[in-house]
Design an enzyme around this catalytic site. Structure first.
Site, PDB file in Angstrom:
ATOM      1  N   ARG A 196     -35.492 -19.868 -48.076  1.00  0.00           N
ATOM      2  CA  ARG A 196     -35.650 -19.774 -46.622  1.00  0.00           C
ATOM      3  C   ARG A 196     -34.978 -20.975 -45.962  1.00  0.00           C
ATOM      4  NH1 ARG A 196     -39.965 -21.810 -44.724  1.00  0.00           N
ATOM      5  NH2 ARG A 196     -41.425 -20.771 -46.131  1.00  0.00           N
TER       6      ARG A 196
ATOM      7  N   TYR B  15     -26.941  -6.781 -23.178  1.00  0.00           N
ATOM      8  CA  TYR B  15     -27.465  -5.844 -24.173  1.00  0.00           C
ATOM      9  C   TYR B  15     -28.957  -5.563 -23.902  1.00  0.00           C
ATOM     10  CZ  TYR B  15     -29.233  -4.105 -28.619  1.00  0.00           C
ATOM     11  OH  TYR B  15     -29.883  -3.380 -29.574  1.00  0.00           O
TER      12      TYR B  15
ATOM     13  N   ASP C 200     -23.269 -15.585 -25.529  1.00  0.00           N
ATOM     14  CA  ASP C 200     -23.236 -14.500 -26.510  1.00  0.00           C
ATOM     15  C   ASP C 200     -21.787 -14.031 -26.607  1.00  0.00           C
ATOM     16  OD1 ASP C 200     -23.299 -12.055 -27.841  1.00  0.00           O
ATOM     17  OD2 ASP C 200     -25.260 -11.483 -27.036  1.00  0.00           O
TER      18      ASP C 200
ATOM     19  N   LYS D  97     -21.605  -6.962 -35.725  1.00  0.00           N
ATOM     20  CA  LYS D  97     -20.501  -6.283 -35.045  1.00  0.00           C
ATOM     21  C   LYS D  97     -19.153  -6.720 -35.622  1.00  0.00           C
ATOM     22  CE  LYS D  97     -23.928  -4.555 -32.906  1.00  0.00           C
ATOM     23  NZ  LYS D  97     -24.850  -5.452 -32.286  1.00  0.00           N
TER      24      LYS D  97
HETATM   25  O1  P1T Z   1     -28.428  -5.758 -33.235  1.00  0.00           O
HETATM   26  P1  P1T Z   1     -28.475  -7.233 -33.437  1.00  0.00           P
HETATM   27  O2  P1T Z   1     -27.640  -7.733 -34.572  1.00  0.00           O
HETATM   28  O3  P1T Z   1     -29.871  -7.762 -33.468  1.00  0.00           O
HETATM   29  O4  P1T Z   1     -27.755  -7.885 -32.146  1.00  0.00           O
HETATM   30  C1  P1T Z   1     -28.251  -7.787 -30.842  1.00  0.00           C
HETATM   31  C2  P1T Z   1     -27.124  -7.906 -29.849  1.00  0.00           C
HETATM   32  C3  P1T Z   1     -26.932  -9.082 -29.163  1.00  0.00           C
HETATM   33  N1  P1T Z   1     -25.922  -9.249 -28.278  1.00  0.00           N
HETATM   34  C4  P1T Z   1     -25.066  -8.241 -28.010  1.00  0.00           C
HETATM   35  C5  P1T Z   1     -23.976  -8.459 -27.022  1.00  0.00           C
HETATM   36  C6  P1T Z   1     -25.191  -7.023 -28.670  1.00  0.00           C
HETATM   37  O5  P1T Z   1     -24.314  -6.050 -28.390  1.00  0.00           O
HETATM   38  C7  P1T Z   1     -26.252  -6.840 -29.607  1.00  0.00           C
HETATM   39  C8  P1T Z   1     -26.483  -5.533 -30.295  1.00  0.00           C
HETATM   40  N2  P1T Z   1     -25.870  -4.447 -29.666  1.00  0.00           N
HETATM   41  C9  P1T Z   1     -25.907  -3.141 -30.078  1.00  0.00           C
HETATM   42  C10 P1T Z   1     -26.592  -2.715 -31.145  1.00  0.00           C
HETATM   43  C11 P1T Z   1     -25.130  -2.205 -29.249  1.00  0.00           C
HETATM   44  O6  P1T Z   1     -24.831  -1.079 -29.692  1.00  0.00           O
HETATM   45  O7  P1T Z   1     -24.767  -2.601 -28.138  1.00  0.00           O
END
Ligand code: P1T
Length: 379
Positions: A46, A98, A170, A195
């Protein structure tokens, strides 16, 4: 070292044990000690893991930062940033963002006594209207998800510094291939590494990158104390993804431009939101802070009709109807019912996330096939 070299070599080295060029997947929870505290820098996974550490170093390198941290998801990374705050603190956040980030802020952290102001940041000067003595963090998403607004990072950083407020960006949609927020004055860069960084739709992960040592130490403490780390297998996959980030992004941008131009010329399309267009409200800022315009875009069909939008996404054959973005394959989404369903309808409509909006993550397939797919689906 230039960016295209950094993705492959930046802060990376062959494994110390046998010289493996790719770090092994250290699938272990713990490490042998010769005497209490007698270890080789690793006690418990961890806290540290060699595969995760190799990835965290690469994160730092590609964002021109000093310190990288990997988390179990993008939201876990944002959660760690929010834990820098205490009850009574205030956050100024982009109003178009998001849906899951909005949900984390409003459904979890508001309950812990943190106040959020969701603010239109197309004109960065507007941010200053919401600053007071309790403001501790400015949260910027740029380009925004899903409206592709562009926020001026440098101008926002100037406001943040003037008032001694942390600025977090972000950078999920842009990736460091397109923009490097730390160089523009941000204190924290965040990624949903799920992503473009991972790039192959095969993992869920988050990242934070900072340059300030004290801030890094506070975040490492939270990462270990709260424990929302990623596993070594995912760390390996993300590191492999980083090594091709620049070539994938180059093609995402080329295909994105072709698809955006095609949609803008289509008689059934009302409006395309993509920062590469000269008539995009913040095109000049996009041009100055980004190296290209990316493969993300949203659009409405003429008449702004919900049923038409659903028909289009159902008819697509190469674009897959799915949540997420940034993988090699093209995806289409309906934000109102999918990624942004957790934002109250009246709130999302104010920012343009209407029921007829379609979002595209343009992949790296053949450009002609993608355009033909949109042609038949719109037809
Ligand atoms: O899904 P996760 O890895 O927890 O990430 C969250 C997140 C944070 N910031 C942005 C700009 C994002 O697009 C996302 C996640 N977005 C999607 C799953 C989507 O389809 O837009």
């Amino acid at each position: 070292m230039k960016f295209n070299t950094k993705t492959i070599h930046g802060k990376q080295h062959p494994d110390f044990a046998y010289g493996a060029v790719m770090p092994p997947i250290y699938q272990t929870s713990t490490y042998a000690q010769t005497t209490p505290g007698g270890h080789k820098g690793f006690e418990y996974s961890r806290t540290h893991n060699p595969t995760r550490q190799a990835l965290e170093n690469a994160f730092a390198s590609i964002e021109n930062g000093e310190f990288g941290l990997a988390f179990g998801s993008g939201l876990a990374a944002i959660d760690a940033v929010m834990k820098l705050l205490k009850p009574g603190d205030e956050v100024i956040s982009t109003n178009d963002l998001y849906g899951g980030t909005y949900r984390l802020f409003t459904s979890i952290f508001e309950g812990f006594g943190i106040k959020f102001h969701f603010v239109g940041m197309n004109n960065a000067a507007n941010i200053e209207n919401f600053v007071n003595d309790n403001t501790k963090l400015i949260w910027v998403e740029t380009p925004t998800n899903p409206m592709l607004n562009i926020i001026d990072i440098k101008a926002t950083a100037t406001i943040a510094k003037k008032h001694n407020i942390l600025l977090a960006v972000d950078n999920t949609f842009a990736t460091p291939y397109l923009q490097q927020p730390l160089d523009l004055g941000a204190d924290i860069v965040m990624h949903s590494a799920t992503k473009y960084i991972g790039g192959h739709s095969d993992l869920v992960m988050g990242a934070l990158i900072v340059s300030d040592k004290d801030l890094a130490n506070r975040l490492y403490f939270i990462q270990n104390a709260s424990g929302a780390i990623c596993g070594p297998q995912d760390a390996f996959l993300a590191l492999r993804g980083i090594k091709t980030l620049h070539v994938r992004m180059q093609r995402h941008c080329e295909n994105g431009k072709a698809v955006a131009n095609y949609l803008a010329s289509h008689p059934k399309v009302e409006k395309v939101y993509w920062p590469g267009f000269e008539n995009h409200p913040n095109h000049s800022i996009a041009k100055s802070q980004m190296n290209d315009f990316g493969g993300m875009m949203s659009f409405n069909t003429k008449g702004n009709n919900y049923e038409d939008a659903i028909k289009v996404v159902e008819n697509l054959k190469i674009f897959t109807l799915a949540e997420s973005l940034g993988g090699v394959e093209s995806l289409a989404g309906h934000p109102a019912s999918m990624t942004h369903a957790s934002i109250p309808r009246e709130e999302r409509i104010k920012t343009g996330v209407v029921d007829s909006l379609i979002r595209l993550s343009v992949g790296i397939e053949d450009e002609e096939d993608l355009i033909n797919d949109l042609k038949q689906a719109l037809g």
